[in-house]
Design a protein around this motif. Sequence first.
Motif, PDB file in Angstrom:
ATOM      1  N   TRP A 151      76.749  54.800  74.951  1.00 12.77           N
ATOM      2  CA  TRP A 151      76.676  56.262  74.908  1.00 12.77           C
ATOM      3  C   TRP A 151      77.987  56.837  74.366  1.00 12.77           C
ATOM      4  N   TRP A 152      79.098  56.324  74.900  1.00 12.42           N
ATOM      5  CA  TRP A 152      80.414  56.812  74.487  1.00 12.42           C
ATOM      6  C   TRP A 152      80.727  56.432  73.036  1.00 12.42           C
ATOM      7  N   ALA A 153      80.358  55.202  72.655  1.00 13.22           N
ATOM      8  CA  ALA A 153      80.746  54.681  71.341  1.00 13.22           C
ATOM      9  C   ALA A 153      79.737  54.990  70.246  1.00 13.22           C
ATOM     10  N   HIS A 154      78.612  55.605  70.582  1.00  9.35           N
ATOM     11  CA  HIS A 154      77.555  55.822  69.594  1.00  9.35           C
ATOM     12  C   HIS A 154      78.044  56.574  68.353  1.00  9.35           C
ATOM     13  N   PRO A 155      78.769  57.691  68.499  1.00  7.87           N
ATOM     14  CA  PRO A 155      79.268  58.382  67.286  1.00  7.87           C
ATOM     15  C   PRO A 155      80.215  57.506  66.470  1.00  7.87           C
ATOM     16  N   LEU A 156      81.058  56.734  67.146  1.00 10.68           N
ATOM     17  CA  LEU A 156      81.981  55.846  66.435  1.00 10.68           C
ATOM     18  C   LEU A 156      81.213  54.788  65.666  1.00 10.68           C
ATOM     19  N   LEU A 157      80.152  54.278  66.283  1.00 12.90           N
ATOM     20  CA  LEU A 157      79.335  53.254  65.636  1.00 12.90           C
ATOM     21  C   LEU A 157      78.664  53.799  64.386  1.00 12.90           C
ATOM     22  N   MET A 158      78.168  55.023  64.477  1.00  7.40           N
ATOM     23  CA  MET A 158      77.526  55.649  63.327  1.00  7.40           C
ATOM     24  C   MET A 158      78.512  55.787  62.164  1.00  7.40           C
ATOM     25  N   ARG A 159      79.736  56.227  62.483  1.00 11.98           N
ATOM     26  CA  ARG A 159      80.739  56.412  61.430  1.00 11.98           C
ATOM     27  C   ARG A 159      81.188  55.070  60.840  1.00 11.98           C
ATOM     28  N   ALA A 160      81.285  54.056  61.687  1.00 14.11           N
ATOM     29  CA  ALA A 160      81.737  52.744  61.219  1.00 14.11           C
ATOM     30  C   ALA A 160      80.722  52.108  60.271  1.00 14.11           C
ATOM     31  N   THR A 161      79.436  52.160  60.644  1.00 11.21           N
ATOM     32  CA  THR A 161      78.416  51.556  59.795  1.00 11.21           C
ATOM     33  C   THR A 161      78.250  52.328  58.485  1.00 11.21           C
ATOM     34  N   ALA A 162      78.530  53.626  58.522  1.00 13.77           N
ATOM     35  CA  ALA A 162      78.410  54.437  57.300  1.00 13.77           C
ATOM     36  C   ALA A 162      79.413  54.021  56.243  1.00 13.77           C
ATOM     37  N   GLN A 163      80.480  53.338  56.662  1.00 17.43           N
ATOM     38  CA  GLN A 163      81.502  52.884  55.712  1.00 17.43           C
ATOM     39  C   GLN A 163      81.028  51.653  54.926  1.00 17.43           C
ATOM     40  N   ILE A 164      79.952  51.009  55.397  1.00 16.53           N
ATOM     41  CA  ILE A 164      79.433  49.815  54.718  1.00 16.53           C
ATOM     42  C   ILE A 164      78.276  50.255  53.827  1.00 16.53           C
TER      43      ILE A 164
ATOM     44  N   LYS B 257      66.442  65.241  73.748  1.00 13.83           N
ATOM     45  CA  LYS B 257      67.607  64.362  73.706  1.00 13.83           C
ATOM     46  C   LYS B 257      67.810  63.588  75.003  1.00 13.83           C
ATOM     47  N   PRO B 258      67.762  64.242  76.173  1.00 16.89           N
ATOM     48  CA  PRO B 258      67.862  63.460  77.418  1.00 16.89           C
ATOM     49  C   PRO B 258      66.742  62.443  77.572  1.00 16.89           C
ATOM     50  N   LEU B 259      65.522  62.813  77.143  1.00 16.96           N
ATOM     51  CA  LEU B 259      64.399  61.887  77.220  1.00 16.96           C
ATOM     52  C   LEU B 259      64.660  60.637  76.393  1.00 16.96           C
ATOM     53  N   VAL B 260      65.158  60.840  75.169  1.00 21.86           N
ATOM     54  CA  VAL B 260      65.443  59.709  74.281  1.00 21.86           C
ATOM     55  C   VAL B 260      66.530  58.817  74.877  1.00 21.86           C
ATOM     56  N   TRP B 261      67.570  59.417  75.446  1.00 20.84           N
ATOM     57  CA  TRP B 261      68.642  58.616  76.046  1.00 20.84           C
ATOM     58  C   TRP B 261      68.154  57.857  77.269  1.00 20.84           C
ATOM     59  N   TRP B 262      67.344  58.491  78.114  1.00 24.48           N
ATOM     60  CA  TRP B 262      66.832  57.802  79.287  1.00 24.48           C
ATOM     61  C   TRP B 262      65.892  56.664  78.895  1.00 24.48           C
TER      62      TRP B 262
ATOM     63  N   CYS C 277      61.800  51.506  70.483  1.00 21.02           N
ATOM     64  CA  CYS C 277      61.191  51.981  69.240  1.00 21.02           C
ATOM     65  C   CYS C 277      60.548  53.351  69.419  1.00 21.02           C
ATOM     66  N   ILE C 278      59.883  53.552  70.544  1.00 23.63           N
ATOM     67  CA  ILE C 278      59.275  54.855  70.810  1.00 23.63           C
ATOM     68  C   ILE C 278      60.345  55.937  70.855  1.00 23.63           C
ATOM     69  N   ALA C 279      61.439  55.653  71.571  1.00 24.54           N
ATOM     70  CA  ALA C 279      62.502  56.643  71.722  1.00 24.54           C
ATOM     71  C   ALA C 279      63.129  56.998  70.377  1.00 24.54           C
ATOM     72  N   HIS C 280      63.482  55.996  69.589  1.00 22.90           N
ATOM     73  CA  HIS C 280      64.198  56.254  68.339  1.00 22.90           C
ATOM     74  C   HIS C 280      63.283  56.806  67.247  1.00 22.90           C
ATOM     75  N   THR C 281      62.031  56.372  67.235  1.00 23.41           N
ATOM     76  CA  THR C 281      61.096  56.928  66.255  1.00 23.41           C
ATOM     77  C   THR C 281      60.802  58.391  66.571  1.00 23.41           C
TER      78      THR C 281
END
Length: 225
Positions: free
Chosen positions: A210-223, A70-75, A125-129
Amino acid sequence: MAGLLLSFAIAHSGLAALRPWAEQQIGARFYRILFALVSLSLAVVLIIYFFNHRYDGIQLWRVQGIPGIKPLVWWLSAVSFLFLYPATFNLLEIAAIQKPQVHLYETGIIRITRHPQMVGQVIWCIAHTLWIGTSFTLLTSVGLILHHCFGVWHGDQRLSKRYGDAFESVKERTSVFPFLAVIQGRQTLKWEEFIRPAYLGVIGFVGLLWWAHPLLMRATAQINW
């Protein structure tokens, strides 16, 4: 997803290719607004669709529980944004407040790579894949990387056509592959060029994301796309 990526690539690169002609017809500012509206609209659709379907397809690997991943992906993601957004140096031009221009840079991050957005996209792409590990995410990453690799060729062609020998000289002193020109002695890094408000803005954006990532996930899930 492949269709959405292809549509974005055609619109984005196609409008970039039409820039010299379009600016003569409708002006640089109106062209920038048109380019931004089309590109951002398609990008928003892509982002929402990716968020909502990122775990579709086959689960190719699972590494989320491995310590340090997880830290590797964030960095990696944070570093990718430093490459992805060099255009923040000209925010007033992006917003068409100042007249948008095509710049021939050879300073700052361009000393590391002539195409920082491509490098940033590959790192992202490497990080998220790696983190998600699905065939859907792999397909998305391959499509994004292919588009940016085309952008390397396309961007060089457009700069060569506009600047001629001046661009060829810059091309000789820079490289597409990160740090290659530095290693070969064709380029020298000047770290003072990286002390710019734009980089602080990108770092602040990464922190906000970083702070808004969970909020973003929840917001897009509503669409429901």
